[in-house]
Design an enzyme around this catalytic site. Structure first.
Site, PDB file in Angstrom:
ATOM      1  N   ASP B 411     -33.977 -35.833 -39.024  1.00  0.00           N
ATOM      2  CA  ASP B 411     -32.813 -35.897 -39.873  1.00  0.00           C
ATOM      3  C   ASP B 411     -32.840 -37.268 -40.541  1.00  0.00           C
ATOM      4  O   ASP B 411     -33.545 -38.163 -40.088  1.00  0.00           O
ATOM      5  CB  ASP B 411     -31.585 -35.747 -38.976  1.00  0.00           C
ATOM      6  CG  ASP B 411     -30.312 -35.897 -39.740  1.00  0.00           C
ATOM      7  OD1 ASP B 411     -30.248 -35.380 -40.850  1.00  0.00           O
ATOM      8  OD2 ASP B 411     -29.403 -36.530 -39.218  1.00  0.00           O
ATOM      9  N   GLU B 509     -16.137 -43.029 -45.042  1.00  0.00           N
ATOM     10  CA  GLU B 509     -14.750 -43.258 -45.430  1.00  0.00           C
ATOM     11  C   GLU B 509     -14.293 -44.640 -45.020  1.00  0.00           C
ATOM     12  O   GLU B 509     -13.629 -45.342 -45.773  1.00  0.00           O
ATOM     13  CB  GLU B 509     -13.858 -42.202 -44.776  1.00  0.00           C
ATOM     14  CG  GLU B 509     -14.056 -40.843 -45.383  1.00  0.00           C
ATOM     15  CD  GLU B 509     -12.926 -39.903 -45.042  1.00  0.00           C
ATOM     16  OE1 GLU B 509     -12.375 -40.062 -43.933  1.00  0.00           O
ATOM     17  OE2 GLU B 509     -12.596 -39.049 -45.873  1.00  0.00           O
ATOM     18  N   PHE B 551     -12.615 -32.220 -45.989  1.00  0.00           N
ATOM     19  CA  PHE B 551     -14.027 -32.181 -46.356  1.00  0.00           C
ATOM     20  C   PHE B 551     -14.728 -31.064 -45.610  1.00  0.00           C
ATOM     21  O   PHE B 551     -14.446 -30.805 -44.444  1.00  0.00           O
ATOM     22  CB  PHE B 551     -14.674 -33.521 -45.987  1.00  0.00           C
ATOM     23  CG  PHE B 551     -16.127 -33.586 -46.300  1.00  0.00           C
ATOM     24  CD1 PHE B 551     -16.547 -33.919 -47.577  1.00  0.00           C
ATOM     25  CD2 PHE B 551     -17.078 -33.299 -45.330  1.00  0.00           C
ATOM     26  CE1 PHE B 551     -17.898 -33.969 -47.876  1.00  0.00           C
ATOM     27  CE2 PHE B 551     -18.418 -33.347 -45.630  1.00  0.00           C
ATOM     28  CZ  PHE B 551     -18.825 -33.691 -46.912  1.00  0.00           C
ATOM     29  N   LYS B 574     -12.743 -36.771 -54.017  1.00  0.00           N
ATOM     30  CA  LYS B 574     -14.007 -37.487 -53.978  1.00  0.00           C
ATOM     31  C   LYS B 574     -15.058 -36.587 -53.343  1.00  0.00           C
ATOM     32  O   LYS B 574     -14.735 -35.788 -52.457  1.00  0.00           O
ATOM     33  CB  LYS B 574     -13.871 -38.811 -53.222  1.00  0.00           C
ATOM     34  CG  LYS B 574     -13.746 -38.718 -51.720  1.00  0.00           C
ATOM     35  CD  LYS B 574     -13.968 -40.085 -51.111  1.00  0.00           C
ATOM     36  CE  LYS B 574     -14.220 -40.004 -49.621  1.00  0.00           C
ATOM     37  NZ  LYS B 574     -13.067 -40.220 -48.782  1.00  0.00           N
ATOM     38  N   ARG B 605     -25.944 -44.153 -50.845  1.00  0.00           N
ATOM     39  CA  ARG B 605     -25.187 -42.896 -50.799  1.00  0.00           C
ATOM     40  C   ARG B 605     -24.075 -42.990 -51.835  1.00  0.00           C
ATOM     41  O   ARG B 605     -23.282 -43.916 -51.807  1.00  0.00           O
ATOM     42  CB  ARG B 605     -24.577 -42.685 -49.428  1.00  0.00           C
ATOM     43  CG  ARG B 605     -25.590 -42.495 -48.354  1.00  0.00           C
ATOM     44  CD  ARG B 605     -24.968 -42.738 -47.015  1.00  0.00           C
ATOM     45  NE  ARG B 605     -24.050 -41.677 -46.624  1.00  0.00           N
ATOM     46  CZ  ARG B 605     -24.429 -40.604 -45.960  1.00  0.00           C
ATOM     47  NH1 ARG B 605     -25.691 -40.466 -45.606  1.00  0.00           N
ATOM     48  NH2 ARG B 605     -23.559 -39.692 -45.615  1.00  0.00           N
ATOM     49  N   GLY B 686     -29.523 -33.296 -45.751  1.00  0.00           N
ATOM     50  CA  GLY B 686     -28.580 -32.652 -46.653  1.00  0.00           C
ATOM     51  C   GLY B 686     -28.327 -33.511 -47.869  1.00  0.00           C
ATOM     52  O   GLY B 686     -27.665 -33.102 -48.813  1.00  0.00           O
ATOM     53  N   ASP B 687     -28.892 -34.702 -47.841  1.00  0.00           N
ATOM     54  CA  ASP B 687     -28.642 -35.663 -48.900  1.00  0.00           C
ATOM     55  C   ASP B 687     -29.352 -35.242 -50.183  1.00  0.00           C
ATOM     56  O   ASP B 687     -30.176 -34.346 -50.176  1.00  0.00           O
ATOM     57  CB  ASP B 687     -29.176 -37.028 -48.446  1.00  0.00           C
ATOM     58  CG  ASP B 687     -28.153 -38.090 -48.727  1.00  0.00           C
ATOM     59  OD1 ASP B 687     -27.387 -37.899 -49.675  1.00  0.00           O
ATOM     60  OD2 ASP B 687     -28.132 -39.085 -47.987  1.00  0.00           O
ATOM     61  N   LYS B 802     -32.535 -25.981 -41.890  1.00  0.00           N
ATOM     62  CA  LYS B 802     -33.359 -26.876 -41.080  1.00  0.00           C
ATOM     63  C   LYS B 802     -34.029 -26.081 -39.960  1.00  0.00           C
ATOM     64  O   LYS B 802     -35.227 -26.212 -39.708  1.00  0.00           O
ATOM     65  CB  LYS B 802     -32.498 -27.977 -40.467  1.00  0.00           C
ATOM     66  CG  LYS B 802     -31.917 -28.945 -41.472  1.00  0.00           C
ATOM     67  CD  LYS B 802     -31.199 -30.078 -40.756  1.00  0.00           C
ATOM     68  CE  LYS B 802     -30.701 -31.117 -41.740  1.00  0.00           C
ATOM     69  NZ  LYS B 802     -30.084 -32.258 -41.082  1.00  0.00           N
ATOM     70  N   ASP B 827     -27.626 -30.940 -36.961  1.00  0.00           N
ATOM     71  CA  ASP B 827     -29.019 -30.896 -36.508  1.00  0.00           C
ATOM     72  C   ASP B 827     -29.197 -30.023 -35.273  1.00  0.00           C
ATOM     73  O   ASP B 827     -30.311 -29.810 -34.829  1.00  0.00           O
ATOM     74  CB  ASP B 827     -29.516 -32.308 -36.179  1.00  0.00           C
ATOM     75  CG  ASP B 827     -29.322 -33.243 -37.336  1.00  0.00           C
ATOM     76  OD1 ASP B 827     -29.657 -32.844 -38.451  1.00  0.00           O
ATOM     77  OD2 ASP B 827     -28.832 -34.356 -37.129  1.00  0.00           O
TER      78      ASP B 827
END
Lengths: 366, 1132
Positions: B411, B509, B551, B574, B605, B686-687, B802, B827
């Site tokens: 990951d 955050e 989120f 956001k 990020r 996931g980025d 994954k 993960d």
């Protein structure tokens, strides 16, 4: 497994719950001890087998083994051994007539010793094709009966079947081994050069292990009055005399402690075997050999049938060294292994010189 | 308004749910007419983690144990021995089996006893229940569904509860779920508005309500329910219940004096109990080889028994052999049918040779794994000071698999990177703001100012800028904690007097809110649904928090709806750029997008911030949509998602933020080592692609000369997937072909490797089986490309994808061993899927660590885990397995040979005691300790030189040739033992008093040589002699001698045979016996030594070279010296 992990978690939860603000102490306790054992860093000797390290060992083995082997071989060759097959299969053989005889039959075989036999001479009988190591045979005995146990005397072990009882009476000693006790009688007669003859004295004791005659085998109720002690039992089917009359000459050598019997009871490892029969003790004067060269006769009382299973019977005379009887195998083996080691040592030496350096200089990828 | 809404909801919610339960709070019937009172039966609150009870322990445990094929096999052998007349007594196999079974039973019994104890202490701990307005103490196990429970601060919840009211005015309570998922941050739970007023015992007792909720399910974060409150009116008030109302068993109440809650799931139905179900068991490659070997040995065993049975009947055809006069059968034996006799003979041979499959191997392997895993937990180098924890071993079954890894799936966030976020910059309408003077999260004096890189914005920009900062101060779920120390994410902020700390489950955050603080806008607290912000002018602004659209990883954004003090409604959002840009209708999209892309390339990020203003009417509409979705009992998730989708649109873009997630300590070094060790490292994240690729470059996964192949949506939009795939594979294969030529010519300087980048969408397209059946083709091509890439980056991956990737690689034709490492809940699926799953005890909670096979504090520890521990365990266990089979071949093959000389009568060569104890005590400890202590190479070298790992790749020590070598070595040794003794015994005496030895001396001689040979063979293989090894190896030889002396020294009264009496001592009293023992041991060991030395000299492996390099330097001189001496002595 599930539950155990569950508990661990439970504990974990309580743990972190209770630690709270002052968790520093608990955190320290979780740190593993830095002992050499736990870190797998115990001091250790780390030998590696390389041509270099093994070489000396090979030479040393070679150098030690070859002399030992030569010594053993020479010793074995110095041992005198004489063997006669008296089965009587050959029609010319004097014992041929006894093969089919049902009554006790005597025959005698003349032989000549070329060389003198010094020191104590050991007289063996040898049987071949006789499976003393057959499983059914090996277990067909009752050691506690032989050890003098009274209840086993009258109620022998089941292992003795079908040689356990006879005519409703318990057999003493029971079992197939005892029943098939070797019962040929062998005697040696020496003919002096002047044709007069002398029966060679044969010692019947000292042929079995000391521990066997004194501890493992015991008569029920001690050695006195064996007849009474064996009352209520019967002799094995093939025996001529009951167990307490095995040796009429020596009352101490009767019952279960009879040495001929004990020797027989130690089952042989292989189907061709020999067993110690008598000892011919060396002369007191030490001047004349125990068995001088000359003419002898082996007098046999031929009882033991071996023809049915293609067996053979032999009589062996042998002297003994510190390493036992004649057996060239050990000496040859030692010499061979020693030479092989030496040879390998040389081969390795070459390899070491040719490749050893290359390896050391070889690039080791990092 | 609420009432009207509820009414409509009741109508809307008239679904017919099958999987639901109705809980009557306080066991009070609903008012007549409202609903029929159906008393339901629920389990009590007893937690049963134990497997056995006192009564069923013996049968159940035995049943479980004999379900193992090996145990069952030994049981069968034992029963055969009991039933038929076999050569060895049942004790020989019964005793070891009994030992194994008993030890296992005791261990399991003890564990179960501990569980019982734990269960009892949990089940009996007191809980406080409200009955008739009074608090009653009860044992926890007597708690029933519907009971109203009072829980005080720092108490653990006894079952799953719905929060009714708390001592706090706003009806919230704080909870930590550390023991459930490891997240130690305090989470807020809410009481339903209509019940929060009932906060004394008496008041709670008057509450009249029912709860309808779904049947228990294990997902900790999902719950759907509805509470119907019967006030004075006829119509009940219905309120939605979600996971924010549900207090889970095992969690602890914090910072709240006391709460009242109603039990809805009890005992084994609580989410915690449902979550601790056993995981599927993973088997290691070594275990598979072991089972294959076992089958081979079983075949050998059966064929040996068959051969002997056939030969026996051939040999016995002559009746004088079958039954000579001296050895007659009993009458019953004679009458037995020939077939039955043959069958029992076959079984008897099986029994005689059954030791070739050793019981003790299983025990030893298990002990080795269990004890060996302690070295991992004890390892000081894998201990993390900051976390206060070392590595954890959850399954010891896979220790050796750590040495076999070929693919590493990692990951990114939290695994490769710290997950320790730092606010770097923000960009409002293209103007960049950078808070300066930041040092490791500590704010230097005067940090309130900021740099403005760009020229100062105009007045409109000014407004946007302020709105942007407010948006970031408001749009989050951060809590403020006014305490000195709190576990979890903490940053001290000095607010003049009290220290307060921001806490959130998302480190991004916290970083953002802190970044805002440095830019002058401080979020103070949430009070009475009002968020307070201190702005640059030290004024406090208050916003009423109306809705939070939380989120989630599908939407990849969150929103809040607030009402400013001036009465305006704002929606701030956001989220990830891809989640926000499509929903933006105005704003300086281009500038922001450029900045976002620039930052992403830097490895930062990025998040985008947008807003929209709502009119009161719009707000009403939104409010309605949300609550109707929240009240739905079925498909609530889907309905909520739809509602969010319709609300979060038509944004005005404000700007973007950039947060840095630093690489973990030594991440690059670790990846490089893994590469050198021959492992392929894949990053699954996931980025977004740019960020992930930047991290990959930083962590040296991709190097400067790596040629990047892209398989992304962008490319597949231009060409179709088919062409792209074929293009890539052609590139890769051409390279591959030229590479082999280059390596042949020895000039591969130009060698450069490939890195592949693929994104989630393309991956699913590749994996999707298409109608024409070419899907399988794509898969193959894709795998082919992957195989030739040294590094693969998969971005934009959903958690399940994954796992899919891992599965795909696992199932490819080489069946490589895979390892997955990750830290977050996303993960878990891949950790469970891979052969070895490693969890990082990270900031995103404990879920990964809990579901993993091994858990480590940091990514860098993976290096030692694989290169050192994995390597050692593999070496150890492979030697263990091979040696076990070897020593049992040595043990049993002489018995087989002996049958040819004893008329195939199944006569055992060795005494019963030797047969029994050989594997249990004479030869067990040395190999066990070897398999715990062996270090063929120093661990520092292993760490320094990762390429050594390649030496053991692909299960190289357990391949068939090596197995066959060991087996033949065993057969050779057995032949040497047997025939050595045979020729020694051949028709001669070897005592100096002329007395003869019997068959038991023969067996004892063979056995003595056997014990010495196999022990010394192990000694030759040992490269690491600690005092323990010395103690065990020489100790067990000594033990053998002492035991034999004792065993033969006494007439044992309980035995019915005395065949071993003085046998051993008589043997030792004979010189030739000593000489032949020495000779035979030397001969048996010779070939192996020669083979080892020759292989090392002529074809050394890397391992051997390195061993030698160290060794030769020290011994060279002494050897040469010795040689010159020996050669000189020879010449004389």
């Amino acid at each position: 497994m599930m539950a155990s992990s569950y508990n661990a978690k439970e504990e974990d939860g309580h743990h972190s719950g209770s630690v709270g603000p002052g968790g520093a102490g608990a955190v320290k306790s979780r740190k593993p001890d830095n002992t050499a054992f736990k870190q797998q860093r115990l001091p250790a000797w780390q030998p590696i087998l390389t041509a270099g390290t093994v070489l000396p060992a090979f030479f040393v083995i070679g150098l030690i083994f070859i002399p030992i082997g030569i010594g053993l071989f020479v010793t074995s060759n110095n041992i005198k051994e004489f063997e006669i097959d008296y089965t009587g299969m050959d029609p010319d053989s004097p014992c041929n007539m006894c093969i089919n005889s049902t009554t006790p039959c005597r025959c005698s075989i003349p032989f000549t010793l070329e060389q003198p036999f010094e020191n104590n001479v050991f007289m063996y009988y040898g049987l071949s094709n006789f499976y003393q190591n057959h499983r059914r045979y090996v277990k067909s005995r009752d050691d506690s009966q032989l050890n003098g146990d009274k209840s086993s005397l009258l109620y022998p072990s089941k292992e003795c079947e079908p040689y356990r009882t006879r005519n409703g009476l318990p057999v003493a000693p029971c079992g197939a081994i005892a029943n098939s006790l070797f019962n040929d009688t062998l005697e040696l007669i020496y003919y002096y050069p002047n044709k007069s003859s002398m029966s060679i004295p044969l010692v019947k004791t000292g042929i079995a292990w000391w521990t066997d005659t004194h501890v493992k085998f015991r008569n029920p109720g001690g050695n006195n009055n064996l007849t009474a002690a064996f009352k209520g039992t019967t002799k094995p089917e093939n025996w001529q005399n009951p167990v307490y009359e095995l040796d009429p000459t020596n009352p101490e050598n009767n019952g279960f402690v009879n040495e001929d019997f004990i020797v027989w009871m130690r089952t042989a490892a292989l189907p061709t075997f020999r067993k110690l029969y008598r000892i011919i003790q060396k002369k007191k004067d030490n001047l004349t050999p125990t068995l001088p060269p000359g003419n002898y006769t082996l007098e046999i009382t031929y009882n033991y049938p071996v023809i049915s299973f293609d067996g053979h019977k032999r009589m062996i005379l042998s002297t003994i060294s510190w390493m036992g009887g004649k057996n060239p195998f050990l000496g040859i083996a030692y010499i061979t292994v020693g030479s092989v080691c030496f040879f390998l040592g040389v081969v390795l030496l070459i390899i070491h010189h040719k490749f050893g350096n290359r390896n050391n200089n070889a690039d080791i990828p990092n | 308004c609420t009432c009207a809404m509820c009414f409509t909801l009741i109508c809307a919610g008239e679904e017919n749910w099958v999987d639901s339960r109705t809980v009557y709070i306080g066991h009070k019937e609903p008012p007549p007419g409202a609903e029929a009172y159906i008393p339901q039966r629920f389990p009590d609150n007893r937690i049963v983690s134990s497997k056995y009870t006192f009564w069923n322990f013996v049968p159940k445990n035995l049943f479980e144990q004999f379900r193992r094929i090996a145990n069952f096999y030994f049981l069968i052998i034992f029963l055969v021995q009991l039933i038929i007349d076999t050569p060895t007594s049942p004790i020989t196999s019964g005793l070891p089996l009994f030992f194994v079974i008993t030890v296992t039973a005791i261990k399991q019994g003890y564990e179960d006893w501990l569980r019982h104890k734990a269960d009892n202490s949990i089940n009996q701990c007191p809980v406080h229940i409200i009955q008739h307005g009074k608090v009653v103490r009860k044992q926890s196990r007597k708690l029933r569904v519907g009971d109203v429970v009072r829980v005080k601060e720092d108490e653990t919840f006894p079952c799953d509860l719905i929060l009714l009211s708390s001592s706090r005015d706003d009806g919230t309570c704080f909870v930590t779920t550390a023991s459930l998922d490891g997240e130690s941050s305090h989470k807020t739970y809410y009481a339903v508005q209509d019940t929060k007023a009932f906060n004394t015992e008496e008041e709670v007792d008057t509450l009249h309500a029912t709860i309808e909720c779904e049947q228990p399910q294990p997902d900790l974060y999902k719950f759907v329910g509805r509470i119907n409150i019967y006030l004075d009116r006829d119509e009940p008030i219905a309120r939605p219940l979600g996971s924010e109302n549900l207090l889970l068993r095992g969690a602890t109440l914090k910072n709240t004096e006391c709460i009242y809650a109603v039990a809805i799931y009890t005992g084994m139905e609580t989410k915690m109990a449902l979550n601790y179900q056993s995981k599927s068991q993973k088997r290691s490659a070594v275990e598979k080889s072991m089972n294959a070997y076992l089958i081979v040995y079983l075949c050998i065993l059966i064929s040996k028994a068959l051969i002997n049975t056939v030969l026996k009947y051939v040999w016995q055809a002559d009746p004088n052999r079958d039954e000579p006069w001296y050895n007659e059968k009993t009458e019953t034996e004679r009458q037995r049918h020939i077939l039955i006799r043959a069958f029992t003979d076959f079984l008897a041979f099986m029994v005689l040779f059954n030791y070739i499959i050793p019981v003790s191997m299983y025990v030893t392997v298990e002990m080795q794994k269990f004890l060996g895993s302690y070295f991992i937990t004890w390892d000081d180098e894998m201990f993390d000071e900051e976390l206060g924890e070392g590595a954890l071993v959850n399954t010891s079954d896979l220790n050796e698999e750590l040495g076999q890894v070929e693919y590493v799936f990692t990951d990114k966030t939290g695994t490769l990177t710290e997950n320790n976020m730092e606010f770097i910059e923000c960009c409002v309408d293209g103007h960049v703001y950078v808070p300066h003077a930041i040092c490791n999260g500590q704010i230097m004096p005067g940090a309130a100012s900021m740099d403005m890189i760009d020229s100062s914005p105009g007045p409109g920009g000014r407004e946007h800028e302020e709105l942007f900062f407010r948006a970031l101060c408001l749009c989050h779920t951060v809590q403020v904690k006014e305490e000195e120390t709190v576990d979890g994410i903490k940053r001290g902020i000095h607010q003049g007097k009290a220290t307060s700390v921001y806490i959130s489950s998302s480190p991004d955050e916290v970083a953002l809110v802190e970044g805002m603080k440095r830019l002058g806008f401080t979020y103070l607290r949430l009070k009475d649904s009002h968020m307070e912000i201190q702005n640059r002018d030290d004024e406090i602004e208050r916003f009423e928090l109306l809705e939070v659209l939380n989120f989630d990883s599908v939407r990849r954004r969150m929103s809040v709806i607030v009402k400013s003090s001036t009465g305006e409604y704002y929606l701030f959002c956001k989220g990830a750029d891809s989640a926000v840009f499509p929903r933006v209708i105005s704003g300086k999209v281009e500038q922001v997008r450029a900045r976002v892309e620039h930052n992403a390339v830097e490895g930062l990020r990025t998040l985008c911030v947008a807003y929209k203003k709502l009119s009161p009417a719009e707000y009403e509409e939104v409010c309605h949509q949300l609550s109707s979705a929240k009240l739905a009992l079925q498909d609530r998730e889907k309905k909520l998602a739809e509602a969010y989708d319709s609300i979060e649109r038509d944004f005005i873009l404000l700007g973007a933020t950039a947060v840095e997630d630093r690489l973990q300590d030594k991440a690059a070094d670790t990846i490089e080592s893994l590469h050198k060790a021959g492992m392929k490292v894949w990053v699954l994240t996931g980025d977004k692609m740019e960020t992930a690729a930047a991290t990959c470059y930083a962590s040296k996964l991709f190097r400067r000369n790596t040629q990047i192949l892209e398989l992304t949506t962008k490319r597949t939009e231009e060409q179709n997937l088919h062409d792209v795939l074929f293009d890539l594979s052609r590139t890769v294969l051409r390279q591959h072909g030229s590479m082999t030529r280059e390596t042949l010519s020895g000039l591969s300087n130009e060698y450069h490797d490939y890195g592949l980048i693929i994104d989630g969408a393309t991956l699913s397209a590749v994996l999707k089986p298409s109608q024409e059946g070419s899907g399988g083709n794509y898969k193959e091509i894709f795998l082919e490309i992957c195989r030739n890439c040294s590094a693969v980056l998969c971005c934009r991956m959903a958690p399940l994808q994954k796992a899919q990737i891992v599965k795909l690689i696992k199932a490819s034709k080489e069946h490589p061993i895979t390892l997955a490492i990750g830290d977050g809940a996303n993960d878990v699926s891949m950790i469970l899927e891979a052969h070895v799953g490693i969890g990082i005890m990270g900031k995103e909670g404990r879920q990964a660590a809990r579901n993993s096979d091994y858990a480590i504090p940091k990514f860098k520890h993976l290096k030692k885990m694989l290169l050192v521990h994995g390597h050692y365990y593999y070496i150890r266990i492979s030697e263990l397995v091979q040696y076990f089979f070897y020593k049992n071949v040595c043990f049993i093959f002489p018995q087989f040979l002996y049958q040819f000389f004893c008329g195939f009568s199944q006569q055992p060569l060795y005494d019963t005691a030797y047969l029994t104890l050989y594997n249990i005590s004479f030869t067990s400890l040395p190999i066990l300790l070897y398999s715990l202590m062996e270090q063929h190479i120093n661990m520092d070298i292993l760490k320094r030189d990762p390429s050594l790992y390649r030496d053991i790749a692909k299960n190289s020590l357990l391949r068939w040739p090596i197995f066959i070598y060991w087996t033949f070595l065993g057969v050779f040794d057995a032949v040497v033992f047997f025939f050595g003794a045979f020729f020694l015994f051949d028709n001669t005496t070897f005592t100096s008093n002329g007395q003869m030895f019997g068959n038991w001396t023969f067996g004892t001689l063979v056995f003595t040589v056997l014990v010495f040979t196999v022990t010394l063979k192990l000694a030759l293989d040992t490269h690491y002699w600690t005092w323990i090894n010395h103690f065990v190896i020489w100790g067990s030889l000594l033990f053998y001698i002492i035991f034999s002396l004792l065993w033969g020294g006494i007439i044992w009264p309980f035995l019915n045979y005395q065949r071993m009496y003085y046998v051993f001592m008589q043997m030792l009293s004979s010189g030739p016996a000593w000489l032949s023992i020495i000779l035979l041991v030397v001969v048996s060991l010779l070939p192996d030594v020669v083979k080892k030395v020759l292989c090392r000299a002529l074809w050394p492996t890397t391992t051997e070279r390195i061993q030698c390099k160290r060794q030769c330097l020290t011994t060279e001189q002494s050897t040469v010296f010795m040689l010159s001496q020996t050669s000189s002595s020879i010449s004389f």
